[in-house]
Motif scaffolding. Sequence first.
Motif: not given
Length: 315
Positions: A154-158, A160-167, A191-193
């Motif tokens: 569903l996303g990558w872990i940024g 800031n430790t949060l799960l980030i969805h590309p959109q 991918k980790d953006y």
Amino acid sequence: MEKQRTNLSWDRFAGIFEAEGFPVSGVVDYASVQDEYRTHAERYRSWILEGKQGEMGYLSRGLDRRLHPQLVFPELKSVIAVLRPYSPHSVGDEQLRYARYLNGPDYHESMKAALERSMQSVSSSGLVPPEFQYKICVDTSAVLERTWAKLAGLGWIGKNTLLIHPQLGSYVFIGVVFTNCEFGMKPEGVKDYCGPCTRCLQSCPTEALESHSLDSNKCISYLTLEKRGAFQERYPLKGFVAGCDLCQEACPYNSKSVRYIAPVEKAAYLITDESALLQESEADYQARVKGTALSRIKYADFQRNLTARLNEENK
Ligand code: B12
């Protein structure tokens, strides 16, 4: 139970979750990511050993269950993860702010109910075996929700430790469902953006964040929501009296959504009138926050937050 399996594409199920307010969902077979899961669980263990959980004792008590998710759900074969976006618009003003996630019904309750309805539909869809069983977890069990959301694609872990969805960015709640059925799926993963960006790390006035690791003891969200009793130091709360969004505001993946999602009305219980708040009695506070996510904060601690913020202003 015999190994249960469906061989359908996730699209057939995604519509069920979407109808209940989860525009993004996915599933992953536990066996296919067991090793990767292990590295996340080991990171969790180190985090606990470093004392970064502060006084949140339930996090250390739940270590074993996070290391071994079958202790939470013995029949575990797959994990469904869903995202529910919340309003990305700020709540309050520079002087008195609430974290965005508080602007709405308590997500623990509303998400759990919506997930229960979704899972009832999955069970009766004819797409899963009759022995299908599940356990819903929305911040209520010893479960690594961000890890599962990442492993379910569903996303990558940024940083800031949060799960980030590309959109959708990171202004999303996560819901997780353990099931006893294999779906035959191992998503490719997002991918980790983050790249070289470190805006979130720099945005934290208490320096609570290192790349991918948060020291709760210094985190404004922890201090205002979870910490009980007097603060040990003077912290720059930057106007926050409940929760904190500074490391999310700094993230470029959150700037977009603010532009295309219309602002929602501020929930009535999120009062920003400072003098009214300072004069509020304990009984009035309790009546105001009953049934909301704010009710996690005790009256005395909410007053402490208000005062700490004032001290900061008058410095
Ligand atoms: C305890 C807790 C807190 C604590 C500690 C936060 C923290 N960073 O650990 C406090 C009170 C500070 C907090 C604050 C907030 N929280 Co909180 N919190 C939780 C809770 C209950 C457990 C988190 C946990 O286990 N932390 C321990 C750390 C070690 O685990 P982790 O961060 O999940 O780390 C894993 C991965 O990051 C990964 N990992 C670690 N290092 C690395 C390195 C690399 C390179 C990679 C790829 C991965 C990786 O491995 C770790 C172990 O699996 C979860 C719900 C749940 N059951 O998961 C909600 C949860 C994480 N919180 C949530 C929210 C919304 C918040 C706030 C935004 C609220 C606010 N506005 O104030 C802030 C955000 C602060 C922040 N930067 O994290 C959401 C996050 C949604 C999202 N998009 O990620 C969750 C998932 C609740 C939910 N159901 O939606 N929270």
